[in-house]
Each structure stands twice: as structure tokens, then as C-alpha cells.
Design a protein around this motif. Sequence first.
Motif, short mmCIF file in Angstrom:
data_model
loop_
_atom_site.label_atom_id
_atom_site.label_comp_id
_atom_site.label_asym_id
_atom_site.label_seq_id
_atom_site.Cartn_x
_atom_site.Cartn_y
_atom_site.Cartn_z
N GLN A 317 62.23 6.92 39.50
CA GLN A 317 62.38 7.64 40.76
C GLN A 317 63.52 7.07 41.60
O GLN A 317 64.28 7.82 42.23
N SER A 318 63.63 5.75 41.62
CA SER A 318 64.74 5.14 42.35
C SER A 318 66.07 5.46 41.69
O SER A 318 67.09 5.65 42.38
N ARG A 319 66.10 5.54 40.35
CA ARG A 319 67.34 5.90 39.66
C ARG A 319 67.74 7.33 40.00
O ARG A 319 68.92 7.62 40.22
N GLN A 320 66.75 8.20 40.06
CA GLN A 320 67.05 9.58 40.40
C GLN A 320 67.59 9.72 41.82
O GLN A 320 68.30 10.67 42.13
N ALA A 321 67.22 8.76 42.67
CA ALA A 321 67.73 8.78 44.04
C ALA A 321 69.14 8.22 44.13
O ALA A 321 69.69 8.14 45.23
N GLY A 322 69.72 7.82 42.99
CA GLY A 322 71.09 7.33 42.99
C GLY A 322 71.23 5.84 42.90
O GLY A 322 72.36 5.32 42.86
N ALA A 323 70.12 5.09 42.89
CA ALA A 323 70.20 3.64 42.81
C ALA A 323 70.37 3.20 41.36
O ALA A 323 69.88 3.86 40.43
N VAL A 324 71.05 2.08 41.16
CA VAL A 324 71.22 1.48 39.84
C VAL A 324 70.14 0.43 39.69
O VAL A 324 70.21 -0.65 40.29
N VAL A 325 69.14 0.74 38.88
CA VAL A 325 67.98 -0.15 38.74
C VAL A 325 67.81 -0.50 37.27
O VAL A 325 67.79 0.39 36.40
N GLU A 326 67.70 -1.80 37.02
CA GLU A 326 67.48 -2.30 35.65
C GLU A 326 66.09 -2.93 35.58
O GLU A 326 65.73 -3.76 36.41
N LEU A 327 65.32 -2.52 34.60
CA LEU A 327 63.96 -3.03 34.42
C LEU A 327 63.90 -3.90 33.19
O LEU A 327 64.29 -3.47 32.10
N THR A 328 63.41 -5.12 33.33
CA THR A 328 63.27 -6.07 32.23
C THR A 328 61.81 -6.51 32.17
O THR A 328 61.25 -6.97 33.18
N VAL A 329 61.23 -6.39 30.99
CA VAL A 329 59.84 -6.80 30.78
C VAL A 329 59.83 -7.93 29.77
O VAL A 329 60.35 -7.79 28.66
N LEU A 330 59.21 -9.06 30.13
CA LEU A 330 59.12 -10.23 29.28
C LEU A 330 57.66 -10.48 28.92
O LEU A 330 56.78 -10.28 29.75
N GLY A 331 57.44 -10.95 27.70
CA GLY A 331 56.08 -11.25 27.27
C GLY A 331 55.37 -10.03 26.72
O GLY A 331 55.87 -8.91 26.75
N GLU A 332 54.18 -10.28 26.20
CA GLU A 332 53.38 -9.22 25.61
C GLU A 332 52.57 -8.51 26.69
O GLU A 332 51.73 -9.13 27.36
N PRO A 333 52.80 -7.21 26.91
CA PRO A 333 52.04 -6.50 27.94
C PRO A 333 50.55 -6.54 27.65
O PRO A 333 50.11 -6.46 26.49
N CYS A 334 49.76 -6.69 28.69
CA CYS A 334 48.30 -6.69 28.56
C CYS A 334 47.70 -6.11 29.83
O CYS A 334 48.39 -5.88 30.82
N ARG A 335 46.39 -5.90 29.76
CA ARG A 335 45.70 -5.31 30.91
C ARG A 335 45.19 -6.41 31.83
O ARG A 335 44.71 -7.45 31.39
N TYR A 336 45.31 -6.17 33.13
CA TYR A 336 44.84 -7.11 34.14
C TYR A 336 43.77 -6.43 35.00
O TYR A 336 43.49 -5.24 34.83
N ALA A 337 43.24 -7.19 35.89
CA ALA A 337 42.28 -6.61 36.83
C ALA A 337 42.97 -5.49 37.62
O ALA A 337 44.17 -5.56 37.91
N ALA A 338 42.19 -4.45 37.97
CA ALA A 338 42.79 -3.27 38.63
C ALA A 338 43.49 -3.67 39.92
O ALA A 338 44.59 -3.18 40.22
N GLU A 339 42.91 -4.58 40.69
CA GLU A 339 43.51 -4.98 41.94
C GLU A 339 44.79 -5.76 41.72
O GLU A 339 45.75 -5.64 42.49
N VAL A 340 44.84 -6.54 40.64
CA VAL A 340 46.05 -7.31 40.32
C VAL A 340 47.18 -6.35 39.94
O VAL A 340 48.33 -6.49 40.42
N GLU A 341 46.89 -5.36 39.09
CA GLU A 341 47.93 -4.42 38.68
C GLU A 341 48.41 -3.59 39.87
O GLU A 341 49.61 -3.32 40.01
N ARG A 342 47.48 -3.18 40.73
CA ARG A 342 47.89 -2.39 41.86
C ARG A 342 48.75 -3.20 42.82
O ARG A 342 49.74 -2.69 43.38
N THR A 343 48.40 -4.47 43.02
CA THR A 343 49.19 -5.32 43.90
C THR A 343 50.59 -5.54 43.33
O THR A 343 51.58 -5.50 44.07
N ALA A 344 50.66 -5.78 42.03
CA ALA A 344 51.98 -5.96 41.40
C ALA A 344 52.83 -4.70 41.55
O ALA A 344 54.03 -4.77 41.85
N TYR A 345 52.20 -3.56 41.37
CA TYR A 345 52.93 -2.29 41.52
C TYR A 345 53.42 -2.13 42.96
O TYR A 345 54.57 -1.74 43.21
#
Length: 439
Positions: A317-345
Motif C-alpha cells: 500500500q505504501s508502494r502504491q502511494a509512491g514510496a520506495v519501500v524494501e521489505l526484508t524478512v530474516l529467520g524462519e517465519p512462525c506464529r506468535y501470540a495474537a497480541e504480539v503479531e498485532r503489535t508488531a504490525y
Amino acid sequence: MTATGAHQDAAGGPARGWWWGRRRSAVLDIGLGLVSALECGLEGVGFAGEAGVPVPVGVLFGLAAGSVLTLRRRWPIVVVLVSIATTPAEMGFLLGIVGLYTLAASEVPRRITALLAGMSSAAVFLVTVVRFRQEMQRAEEFEPLGWYVPLVALIMTLGLNAPPLLFGLYIGARRRLMESLRERADSLEQELSLLADRAEERAQWARQEERTRIAREMHDVVAHRVSLMVVHAAALQAVALKDPQKAVKNAALVGDMGRQALTELRSMLGVLREEAPAAGPEPVPLAAVGRAAAAAAAEAASEDGPCLDALEELVEQSRQAGAVVELTVLGEPCRYAAEVERTAYRVVQEALTNVHKHAAGAKVVVRLAHREGEVAMQVENGPSDAGAADAQLPSGGNGLVGMRERVNRLGGVFVSGPTDAGGFRVSAVLPAESRDAAA
């Protein structure tokens, strides 16, 4: 009994200089003193005849001895000693009975009470034995057995001294029990008041926490969506005449973001809406209010919301608004507590919103690291592009504060500040399980 205060004045309150706490007590003691003085004064006539002293002297002696009963609440020991001293003169019947009762009911140490009761009983027993033998000798009708006189004297002594002594001990124990119960009742009342205050504080704290949480959610939803809508609207205005196709695309994006913002707002407001009770409100204890408010806050905090799976869409969504955004994900993705994921988001979302507000045209790098027992995120932007158009978005100054509160609430670490290159960096580390859930 020891001193209990002062006697009451005409208004009913205590006055200084006396030891009676109530007017009724003063009237009772003065009345007993007058009756005792009258009794001892009459008995002083016989005492004067036996002692060979003038009758007025014997009467005055009896009046003085009997009036001592007025001091029974102040000096019960003195009253009992006077009654013992007047026992050989065969006066002070009321003085001895009331004095023993008052002594037993007072706060005088039990050792002293037992000693004085023994002295009084011994005096009564000896005087009774002597007087009874004298009467038997004068009568000369029969010769009593050796055990008869002591037995009669013992019965009379117990009859005179035991009832007031036992009754006084009972009244004293009952008074101490009542005082203890009153103290416990006062203590329980204070504890209940303290618990009510604490319950009110907990309820107030829970309400404040819920208001703060809702304010954070509203800020995140409105600020991010509306910021992107403003950016797209500005782009739409710039390309409306030059590139109609791109203008249509931006207009569609603005509509989608507005609908998403409305959907999230409706879901949040739905949590706040409560059904009115049909029978009218009923009083609820403060402790229940505190528990209900805390439970509502915990339940609202545990509801489903945006998670890390939606991070790619957020960046897009930010890219569509014209911003140059690079996303880097490190490590093996896993599920966290709902409140933890929402806070990170929300941390990443608010950081991107701040970029749109304060660093238009800057390059942004979003890093997400999955580690053992924790998840880390970092949003770093370079300096603002001077050639980029500023959307002139207002800032309330609550973005960084809300992010820090979110992270600290879960027991994480939050750091933000400018970079050496002239940009800004936001970093946060969250435990895999929230502190509340672990507790």
C-alpha cells in the motif's frame, strides 16, 4: 474501675475535672455513695456504743467511710480497703458488696484483685466467727459443736463475697469482649473501605487502560489509512489531466482504503457498543466493576486483528502511494501470540505513516527478524526527497508514544531516533509470548 474520662456537662458532653464518662454513671455513683453513707452512719451509732466513743463521732466516721463508695470507678482498690477496715465495726455492707464487684469488673491486675478478695473474705470470716461465738455465749442455750461456727461463718462469707466477685468478673470479661468486637468491627470497616478504594482504583485503572488502548487503535487505523488516502489524493490531483488511467487507479485505491478504514472503525466501535438491560440498571459492587473492566480490556486486547501475514500488503500500500519501500524478512517465519503479531504490525504501520507525514519521497527499509523466543522489527528511512511534494499531513505527536506503550505493555524493547544519514529509525523487539499471556 480505672478512670474513664470526665462527667458530662449540661449539654451532655464530658467536662474536665471528673472521671465519669456519662451523666448516668455520675448519678448512679453519687446515689450509691449517699445510700452507703446513710447505712454506715446508722451503723456508726452501734459502733460508738461498743467502742465507747461519742455517738456523733461514730456517725461521722460511718458517713465518711460510706461516702467513699462514690470513688469506686476512680479508685476501686481504696473502696475495698475501706470496706475491709470497717468490717470489724460491722458497717459497710453495701460498701463491701459494690466495692468487690467494681474491683472484679475493673482493669486492675488479677493478682491484686485476688489478694484484696482474699483479705476481704478473711476479714468477714474472722469477724463472723468472733461475733457468732459471742452471741452463742450470751445465749447459753446450747453448746455448739466445734465445726458448727466455722461452717456457718464460711457460708456467710461465701454468700457475701462470692456473688459480687463472680458477677464483677463476668461483667469485666463481657465488657472486654464487647470492646474487642467493636475494635474488630472498626478494623473490618476500615479494611472494607480500603478494599472499596482499591477496587475503585483498579476499575479506574482498567477504564484508563481501555481508553488508552482504543485511542491507540483509532490513531493507528485513522492515521495510516487517511495518510495514504491524502497521498493518493495528491497524486490523483497531479496526474488527473496528464494520465487519466493512473488517475482512475489512484481513485480506486483511495476508495479501497476508505472502505478498509471504515471496516476497521466499525469493528472497533462494535466492541464498545453494549446492549441496554431490559429491566434497568442494577447496582454493581466496585470490585465487580474493576474485574469486569479488566476482563473487557483483556478480551478486547485478545481479539483478532492485523497480523504479520498482512505485512506484505501493508508495504504494498505504501508502494502504491509512491514510496520506495524494501521489505526484508530474516529467520524462519512462525506464529506468535495474537497480541504480539498485532503489535508488531502496528509498529511497522505507524512507522510507515510517519514516513509519509515527515519524510515524503524518502527510501524506506523494513526489516523483520524471527529469532528464538522473540521477533524484531525495524523501519528505517533515509532523508526526505526535496523534490517530492509534501502532502502536508497534520501530526498529533502521539505516534511514537503509542508505539512505545504497545511494546512496553508486552514486555518488549522500543528504540527510536534519527540516523547519521539524516533519516529516522524505529526499532522494536517483542517476546514471542506476551507478558500477560505468560502470567
